[in-house]
Design an enzyme around this catalytic site. Structure first.
Site, PDB file in Angstrom:
ATOM      1  N   TYR A 190      -3.700 -59.952 -16.760  1.00 49.81           N
ATOM      2  CA  TYR A 190      -3.286 -58.878 -15.744  1.00 49.81           C
ATOM      3  C   TYR A 190      -2.113 -59.273 -14.875  1.00 49.81           C
ATOM      4  O   TYR A 190      -1.185 -58.444 -14.574  1.00 49.81           O
ATOM      5  CB  TYR A 190      -4.890 -58.825 -15.017  1.00 49.81           C
ATOM      6  CG  TYR A 190      -4.673 -58.058 -13.542  1.00 49.81           C
ATOM      7  CD1 TYR A 190      -4.420 -56.802 -13.474  1.00 49.81           C
ATOM      8  CD2 TYR A 190      -4.448 -58.706 -12.204  1.00 49.81           C
ATOM      9  CE1 TYR A 190      -4.389 -56.317 -12.365  1.00 49.81           C
ATOM     10  CE2 TYR A 190      -4.474 -58.134 -11.194  1.00 49.81           C
ATOM     11  CZ  TYR A 190      -4.561 -56.639 -11.085  1.00 49.81           C
ATOM     12  OH  TYR A 190      -4.183 -56.141  -9.625  1.00 49.81           O
TER      13      TYR A 190
ATOM     14  N   THR B 263       0.309 -57.170  -7.252  1.00 49.39           N
ATOM     15  CA  THR B 263      -1.020 -57.933  -7.085  1.00 49.39           C
ATOM     16  C   THR B 263      -0.773 -59.096  -6.520  1.00 49.39           C
ATOM     17  O   THR B 263       0.442 -59.882  -6.855  1.00 49.39           O
ATOM     18  CB  THR B 263      -1.637 -58.140  -8.031  1.00 49.39           C
ATOM     19  OG1 THR B 263      -2.942 -58.877  -7.894  1.00 49.39           O
ATOM     20  CG2 THR B 263      -1.171 -58.568  -9.341  1.00 49.39           C
TER      21      THR B 263
END
Ligand code: UDP
Length: 366
Positions: free
Chosen positions: A161, A119
């Protein structure tokens, strides 16, 4: 090439499947617990794709067998929705690190190349914001092998995350060094396009911003600007992204071996507030029909919208010179086109539903 696509039923996966089947050059084993989008694509009957309903959290033996048979393993399995990082930080860690690590371990054991989706959130916030400067005043492109990764404090648990993804990247790098694992890592920068997310008026949950704003335009809910919509994003059209991903999968001349790639469209940058107004404008110009609502645009605090523990990424600009140089990739779609094409997908589905609902009583009476 035999491609094992884990998480094939999600937004990126299904768009990859569409492109790979169109190319017809590779065989795909598509693994996911969800097959709706693959079904809608008509991919389930394609002889070049095998769909397996496996849960990476449980079906370990079957998964390992599939890894053994593959030439390349693509790992897309993840929770990738900020609302979830806040409401279920442990689940986010469990899936995005622990379960993914298992896949990495199978690849190490069987010496398979892995393409790991990570990400752009691993970059965290900009250095400018940490030293109290306005991120607008300091250009800050994120460079894969140079930029420091700056996460917020532990009590802003949204960062679990990004931390899980970052640790996974570090483990891959270490396996490359110590066990010869061949990996490539992809850091997506805000991909959007057809088949992204659901609309909150049609399904439970808290999807990403495009779906919220789309929901507002179709169902009349307010467009909520979190913290005034002051943060920046640069949206990348999924076809541009998939074009780059396929080049990474094919890895001509081994140029992607043990490389991290940003995939983004840096010149598509805008604030979330600008996105809201742009979406209204594009909707009014191309899609508005009589009776469609006129949503209001309102400011809300991050805590009100996400709950405690949220902290935003202020600005994310991808440096994409590595993908340009090594892969000859050059993204094409500008912001307005990205918005138009993604909106078209949602509007078409909505109008179809509207027409079906309007036709239903008539056919019931017939
Ligand atoms: N956001 C917003 N309104 C919404 C949903 C999100 O203003 O209805 C903001 C959010 O705070 C962030 C940006 O939009 O600044 C993008 O959020 P998204 O959930 O799409 O995912 P992200 O890009 O952060 O991964």
């Amino acid at each position: 090439m035999k491609i094992l696509l884990l998480g094939a039923g999600g937004f990126i996966g299904v768009n990859m499947v569409e492109r790979l089947l169109k190319d017809g050059a590779h065989d795909i084993t598509a693994v996911d617990i969800e097959k709706t989008k693959l079904e809608e694509l008509g991919a389930l009957s394609n002889p070049r794709m095998t769909y397996l309903r496996l849960d990476i959290r449980r079906d370990n033996n079957a998964l390992e067998e599939e890894v053994k048979k593959a030439d390349v393993v693509v790992d897309l399995v993840a929770f990738a929705n900020p609302a979830l990082y806040v409401s279920d930080p442990l689940g986010t860690f469990q899936l995005n690190f622990i379960e993914n690590l298992k896949i990495v371990d199978y690849c190490v054991k069987h010496q398979k190349r892995i393409v790991q989706f990570s990400t752009c959130e691993v970059y965290g916030v900009t250095a400018a914001s940490v030293i109290g400067k306005d991120p607008k005043d300091m250009p800050c492109p994120f460079v894969e092998d140079e930029t420091f990764l700056i996460m917020g404090p532990i009590n802003a648990h949204r960062w679990i995350y990004a931390s899980a993804k970052q640790l996974l990247e570090r483990v891959l790098h270490a396996y490359g060094l110590q066990e010869g694992l061949n990996w490539s890592i992809i850091r997506p920068f805000n991909f959007i396009g057809p088949r992204i997310d659901y609309l909150p008026s049609e399904a439970a949950g808290n999807p990403r911003v495009f779906s919220h704003f789309m929901n507002a335009l179709l169902y009349g809910t307010p467009m909520k600007l979190v913290d005034g919509g002051c943060n920046f994003r640069a949206y990348t059209y999924i076809d541009d992204a998939v074009d780059c991903i396929v080049r990474i999968l094919e890895n001509k001349g081994g140029v992607c071996d043990r490389q991290i790639f940003n995939i983004g469209k840096p010149d598509n940058e805008l604030t979330i507030k600008e996105l809201a107004y742009l979406m209204k404008e594009v909707f009014d110009e191309h899609f508005r029909e009589e009776g469609d609502p006129e949503p209001e645009i309102v400011d809300v605090s991050a805590e009100e919208f996400y709950g405690k523990g949220y902290q935003d990424c202020d600005r994310r600009i991808a440096d994409i010179s590595k993908a340009r140089t090594l892969l000859g990739w050059n993204p094409q779609y500008g912001t307005r086109e990205v918005v138009y094409k993604t909106m078209e997908y949602f509007v078409d589905r909505f109008r179809e539903k509207q027409r079906a609902a309007a036709a239903a009583p008539a056919s019931a009476n017939a």
